[in-house]
Structures are given as structure tokens and as C-alpha cells.
Write a protein that holds these residues in place. Structure first.
Motif, mmCIF file in Angstrom:
data_model
loop_
_atom_site.group_PDB
_atom_site.id
_atom_site.type_symbol
_atom_site.label_atom_id
_atom_site.label_comp_id
_atom_site.label_asym_id
_atom_site.label_seq_id
_atom_site.Cartn_x
_atom_site.Cartn_y
_atom_site.Cartn_z
ATOM 1 N N GLN A 202 0.836 -1.204 0.000
ATOM 2 C CA GLN A 202 0.000 0.000 0.000
ATOM 3 C C GLN A 202 0.870 1.254 0.000
ATOM 4 O OE1 GLN A 202 -3.097 0.087 3.079
ATOM 5 N NE2 GLN A 202 -3.007 -2.153 3.125
ATOM 6 N N GLY A 203 1.926 1.212 0.786
ATOM 7 C CA GLY A 203 2.832 2.357 0.852
ATOM 8 C C GLY A 203 3.485 2.616 -0.491
ATOM 9 N N MET A 204 3.862 1.537 -1.186
ATOM 10 C CA MET A 204 4.485 1.699 -2.497
ATOM 11 C C MET A 204 3.475 2.235 -3.507
ATOM 12 S SD MET A 204 7.022 -1.578 -2.740
ATOM 13 C CE MET A 204 7.863 -2.100 -1.224
ATOM 14 N N ALA A 205 2.234 1.756 -3.427
ATOM 15 C CA ALA A 205 1.203 2.266 -4.340
ATOM 16 C C ALA A 205 1.041 3.758 -4.128
ATOM 17 C CB ALA A 205 -0.120 1.542 -4.107
ATOM 18 N N ASP A 206 0.947 4.151 -2.883
ATOM 19 C CA ASP A 206 0.789 5.559 -2.535
ATOM 20 C C ASP A 206 1.953 6.387 -3.085
ATOM 21 O OD1 ASP A 206 0.848 7.698 0.181
ATOM 22 O OD2 ASP A 206 -0.957 7.333 -1.025
ATOM 23 N N MET A 207 3.150 5.907 -2.909
ATOM 24 C CA MET A 207 4.340 6.622 -3.366
ATOM 25 C C MET A 207 4.375 6.691 -4.894
ATOM 26 S SD MET A 207 8.275 5.928 -2.209
ATOM 27 C CE MET A 207 9.642 6.527 -3.213
ATOM 28 N N LEU A 208 4.059 5.575 -5.549
ATOM 29 C CA LEU A 208 4.079 5.549 -7.016
ATOM 30 C C LEU A 208 3.078 6.539 -7.594
ATOM 31 C CD1 LEU A 208 4.445 1.724 -7.558
ATOM 32 C CD2 LEU A 208 6.070 3.455 -8.337
ATOM 33 N N CYS B 19 5.724 -7.975 -2.365
ATOM 34 C CA CYS B 19 5.691 -7.620 -0.939
ATOM 35 C C CYS B 19 4.868 -8.610 -0.141
ATOM 36 C CB CYS B 19 5.072 -6.224 -0.768
ATOM 37 S SG CYS B 19 5.771 -4.978 -1.847
ATOM 38 N N THR B 20 5.173 -9.892 -0.282
ATOM 39 C CA THR B 20 4.341 -10.924 0.320
ATOM 40 C C THR B 20 5.057 -11.760 1.383
ATOM 41 O OG1 THR B 20 5.073 -12.394 -1.437
ATOM 42 C CG2 THR B 20 2.979 -11.255 -1.777
ATOM 43 N N ASP B 21 6.349 -11.861 1.302
ATOM 44 C CA ASP B 21 7.082 -12.827 2.114
ATOM 45 C C ASP B 21 8.323 -12.217 2.753
ATOM 46 O OD1 ASP B 21 5.812 -14.415 -0.339
ATOM 47 O OD2 ASP B 21 6.152 -15.877 1.267
ATOM 48 N N SER B 22 8.818 -12.914 3.815
ATOM 49 C CA SER B 22 10.116 -12.559 4.397
ATOM 50 C C SER B 22 11.209 -13.546 3.984
ATOM 51 C CB SER B 22 10.040 -12.568 5.925
ATOM 52 O OG SER B 22 9.372 -11.420 6.408
ATOM 53 N N PHE B 23 10.795 -14.795 3.701
ATOM 54 C CA PHE B 23 11.780 -15.862 3.521
ATOM 55 C C PHE B 23 11.879 -16.302 2.066
ATOM 56 C CE2 PHE B 23 12.463 -16.112 7.968
ATOM 57 C CZ PHE B 23 11.241 -15.873 8.573
ATOM 58 N N VAL B 24 13.053 -16.791 1.682
ATOM 59 C CA VAL B 24 13.293 -17.219 0.297
ATOM 60 C C VAL B 24 12.338 -18.328 -0.099
ATOM 61 C CG1 VAL B 24 14.931 -18.316 -1.284
ATOM 62 C CG2 VAL B 24 15.715 -16.537 0.272
#
Lengths: 349, 349
Positions: A16-22, A78-83
Motif C-alpha cells: 500500500q505504501g508503495m502504491a501511494d508513493m508511485l 511484498c508478500t514474504d520474508s523468507f526465500v
């Protein structure tokens, strides 16, 4: 040149933050958003974000459909932390011949933690002529990239101390639980024994990125987790930590060269640190020639910072040679205040 | 892979420092040194540097001879500050199809101060398949590259203040004279009127590098020079500044966006600043979202720092696409503690 086209996969806080920034940037547009949250699927982005959008899109839960109907230049994953979790998604994107920038912490430097998957991703990206990059504030910038950049002004390095002291007070219930805020020591140990507390993800990445950047190989890598017990009552928006319970967790890590402790990392995270006289900040102390002692006070914001870095790396990833890359392979990230298309290398440059 | 081969042109403080640093690094060797100083011409490098050198060379005053008899990967050019002086040397090196890294301050970002020569150099470098880079601590790193890197963690930037406070005490008679140390105010003004005091060279470069990096164009660029009068007697190894005379010079500069002062630079240089309670350091304050306030105390050493950055950029310049490049086009500099050859991109990577 047409606008740079971006798809966002994962519409949580980061997405959401990236959408807002874009939406505030020139020369770039969002052409697709993917999420599995039923409350937002099949809704218009403008409705969910409550703002007017020039080229509006529907939020879908089907990434294949998005990738086949749009031709994005990059997917922000922007879904995961792990490989392990990110890999199948990265594979799908790359096989559609599209670049990937991901907030998955382990992807900022996956070569030591996941050597086989790293090789697979590198080969796949090269075969498809695209670039994969993991980025973020930590890991990805403040405890690793910035450290390396400062060593660039040095002829020799003998020891590095990196410390990031932040406040968890802005964060919501999920993070409060992940970081054990308000736990008794007993409950903390119970969850540790069940392997339920991940703590900070990224020391493996930061330590190895620094060693690799310097042209060294760590003989040993270690990390530890310790509870931060509070001596006073602390309270934030989403949690309470009465005196004697956990205000948070201190993560530490070490990288050795031979028998010597070469690199030391400290990352205490807690709510309301100032109540016990602790000032937040990012501190880098590098010993060698010449010595460099840097501090950033207060610490760089981890939320907006991660959102910003990933968006700011878009042009560099588009320009990059194909393969699995890291922040040390590409030009520096910088705020993009002009038209993003002007940063794209064209054939005759 | 053979050792990376380096030629040093200009064997003053910078050139000597780079030679010294290169001799301590693995995977790289000095194959030629050029200088016009008759005291060292035709002498062996090992004799002049008073150390054993594996692949010893003679210091020559004839660069054509060096370039024709050796096949270096890069020339470190440490002879000039200004583009006009550096250009013919750069042209010679590039026409021999060899990369150049130069300490010439104006070369760190020459596009605004010298647009025609910049275009010439870019075309020449591309025609010959090599890369040209200007680098150093200031300009080239601490008041520009590092500023931009920090904005990478930001979604918007409204104002930037950069301040570098250093001590001139370590420097010799030439610098003491260039910075007016010990001058009366009258003598200072006399030399200013004759245009004999250059002060700090590099604000044009730093300001425009920052604007360019952010995707902006400065509507106005200005710089000023002010004497720093001392209220106490100060003395360094090579100069005295009695009370009432100059301890040094304060350089300031501004870059405007529209009518707004967007970027402010301050660079006071003086001997013994601590005698009047002034602490040396590099300070970067960036306003926007999120705000970032960074300090490095004491300041990054300008001498060893410049030497180190130029040597540390060698692999990146060898790897780079042909053309006239700047620090914002290439991967971050980092200390090279392993074998330099491992940083060279090979065909099958």
C-alpha cells in the motif's frame, strides 16, 4: 517513452505504501495489483485507496491473469520474508520475462542462506533477460549497504560495529506479538523453545553482504536473541509492558575472520525506549584507516524507508544486467523527484 | 586472470598515497609512474618509496612512452584540479584505449561547468570503449554521493543542508597559503581582488550532482567565500594565526529550485578549530519524508579518504559501460580487502 509500468504483488503495509508513493511520482504507473485479501479483491484501486487514480486498476487475486494481460517493467513483490516462500512467486514473474524487486528480507543477500535457490534464481533471471533484487532498510541499506559505502573511503578495515536502536511503538498487534512485547520472561522462553519467535530477519544477509562486499569470507556467523526486560511500566498504542515484562527483544550477530570478531551487529527493538534513557539511532563505527564514526538520529524510519528504497530502485533494476542482483551490484538508490523515465538508459546513451 | 595493471600519473601526495595503498592490495600491480619532478624521474619506484616492490618500475616523465610500453587497465590521474588542465591528459589516455580515474575535483561532475568538454570526453570514451571517472572525498563522496544515498530511503525531499567542518592543521605550507591561514584581513582582500584564492573547488560539482541525482534542475547556483577570523592565537605545524588574523576560510554554496533555497552547503576550513569550541565533522540534514539527520565525527579524512576512494573504484570503472561516468552511475565504493580481480565481471557471470 511510455510510463514505466509497475505491478504490486501483496497489498499489505508495504504494498500500500508503495502504491501511494508511485501515485505521487512522474513517469510511472501502476498497471496491476494482486492480493488474496477477499475484502479488497475485485475492487478498484481508487476505491480501496480512497483517491483519484488516472489509470485505475482492479485488485485481483490471480497473478497469472495480471502478468498475461499487462506488460509491466517490474513487479514489486511484498508478500514474504523468507526465500522459500518468495521463490515460487519470483519464478513465476521471471518466467514471464519481468523484473522483480522484493521486500523479502532473505532476498537482500540469499547466497549464503540459500545457495542452491540463489543459483536457480540467477540462472532463471539470466535465461529470461531480467533482474531480481531484494531490498529494504534493514536488511538492504542501513546495517549493510551504508556500512560498505563508508568503507569505500578507507584503505584498510580491522573491525566494524553496527547498531540500530529503534522504537516499536508505532507498530500494530502483529509486530507486538512477534517481538514479545508485554510477555513475561516465562512466556518468552516458552515461545523460544517452540521456535515461534523469529525476531529480526536479516543478519545472515547483512553480515554476508558486508563480508562479500569487502572481498572476505566469514569463517563463522552467529546470532543471538535476548529479552529486553523493562524496569518501568511502558505503554504504546497497541501494547503494554509492565515493569518486569519484555519491552522487546535485542538481536545480536557476529561475523568472524579467522578467530577474530570482525563484524558485530546489535539491534535492540522495544516500545518507548526513551522511558529508560535509550535514544534511537543508527550507529556505524568502522575501525581501520581512516576510522569512521557515523550516527543517524533518530534512526531511519523502517516503514517509509523500505517502501521508498524499493520504489527508488526501479530504474536501476530496469537498467541492470540480467541475473540475481543485490544492492552492492547497482548504483546508489536516491529519491526520485523528477520523471522516472529520465533515469532509464536508452540505447544511444 | 593476470593482475590488474595500474599506471599513476602525478606522484604528489595523492599519487604517492595511491601507490602505497596499491602495493598493499592483492591482484593489482603498478606498471608505470609518470611525474615531471626531476628529483624522482628515472629513479626506481622502490628507491623513491623506500620499500621493496615485487614488480618494480622506473618513474618516467614521458606518458606516451609509458602508455605504449605497458598495457594498463587504468590510469590514476593525480595532476590537476580543473577540467581545462586535466582534459588533454585524459584525451591522451583514452585515445590509448585505457580507463581513467582522476582526482581532478571538477571532473567529479563536469557537465554543468564544462558542457562541451564533457560531451567531447563522453564521445571519446565511448568511441574508444573505455570509462572516465572523477572521484574523491570532497567533491565525490561526503557532500554529494552520501547525501544522495541517504535520500534513497526517502519518498520526498524538501530541503537539504550539508556541512563539512574540518581542520587544516595537518596540511603543509602550500595549503596554508591557499586557504589564507595567518593572513590579515587586508591581505586576504588583496588576494581575493586579484582572484588568487581558489578556496574549495567542488561546490559546482556537488550541487549539480545532487540535483541531477534527484532528477531536478537547479534554477540558480551560487557560492561565496568568507574569512574565518580567529579570536585566540592558533598555531599548527606549518602556520600561525594570531588573534585577529585568518584561521582559514568558510566556503558556502546554494542550489535553488524555483525561488526556493533547496540545497545549502557549508564548508569552513581552518587550523585548530577546537581552540574556539568547534568540533570537526560531516553533517547531513535532509528534510522530507522521512527526515534523516546524519553526522560523522570527526570528519572523514580528506587525504587518505580520497586516495582510498580512487583505488577502491578501480574494479567498478573496469566493469563499467564506456563513457564519462560519475559516482552516481556506478556501484558503491567499498574497501577492497580481498583479491581485486574477484571484483571484475567476467564474460560468463
Amino acid at each position: 517513452m511510455e510510463n514505466i509500468k509497475v505491478v504490486i504483488w501483496g497489498f499489505g503495509a508495504m504494498g500500500q505504501g508503495m502504491a501511494d508513493m508511485l501515485l505521487s511520482k512522474k513517469g510511472v504507473e501502476i498497471v496491476g495489483v494482486c492480493d488474496i485479501n477477499k475484502n479488497i479483491v475485485d475492487k478498484k484501486l481508487s476505491v480501496v485507496m480512497n483517491q483519484e487514480i488516472n489509470h485505475d486498476v482492479f485488485i485481483l487475486d490471480d497473478m497469472d491473469r495480471i502478468l498475461e494481460s499487462t506488460k509491466p517493467d517490474v513487479v514489486l513483490l511484498c508478500t514474504d520474508s523468507f526465500v522459500e516462500g518468495a521463490y515460487p512467486k519470483i519464478k513465476k514473474i521471471v518466467e514471464h520475462k519481468i523484473n522483480v524487486i522484493t521486500t523479502a528480507e532473505e532476498m537482500t543477500y540469499p547466497f549464503e542462506s540459500h545457495p542452491e535457490l540463489s543459483k536457480k534464481m540467477n540462472d532463471l533471471a539470466k535465461a529470461n533477460g531480467v533482474t531480481i533484487l531484494g531490498s529494504g532498510i534493514n536488511p538492504g541499506f542501513v546495517m549493510d549497504l551504508l556500512v560498505l559505502q563508508l568503507t569505500g573511503a578507507m584503505s584498510s578495515v580491522s573491525h566494524i560495529d553496527v547498531k540500530r536502536v529503534n522504537s516499536l511503538s508505532p507498530f500494530g498487534p502483529a509486530v507486538m506479538d512477534e517481538q514479545g512485547v508485554g510477555y513475561t520472561l516465562k512466556r518468552y522462553h516458552e515461545r523460544i523453545e517452540k521456535n515461534e519467535l523469529a525476531g529480526h530477519v536479516g543478519f545472515n544477509q547483512s553480515v554476508h553482504m558486508i563480508f562479500k562486499g569487502l572481498g572476505l569470507k566469514a569463517t563463522k556467523f552467529e546470532q543471538q536473541m535476548e529479552p529486553i526486560l523493562t524496569n518501568v511500566d511502558r505503554k504504546s498504542k497497541y501494547a503494554s509492558a509492565p515493569k518486569g515484562t519484555l519491552a522487546g527483544i535485542n538481536m545480536t550477530s557476529q561475523g568472524y575472520l579467522g578467530d577474530d570478531l570482525f563484524l558485530k551487529m546489535d539491534h535492540p527493538q522495544q516500545i518507548e525506549p526513551q522511558l529508560e534513557g535509550i535514544h534511537t539511532g543508527d550507529y556505524i563505527d568502522i575501525y581501520g584507516s581512516p576510522e569512521i564514526h557515523m550516527s543517524i538520529k533518530p534512526e531511519i524510519d523502517g516503514g517509509i524507508g523500505t517502501i521508498a528504497i524499493c520504489v527508488n530502485m526501479i530504474p536501476h533494476v530496469i537498467n541492470a544486467k540480467p541475473g540475481l542482483k543485490t544492492m552492492i551490484d547497482l548504483p546508489i538508490p536516491r529519491a526520485i523527484l523528477g520523471d522516472m523515465r529520465e533515469m532509464i538508459d536508452t540505447f544511444d546513451q
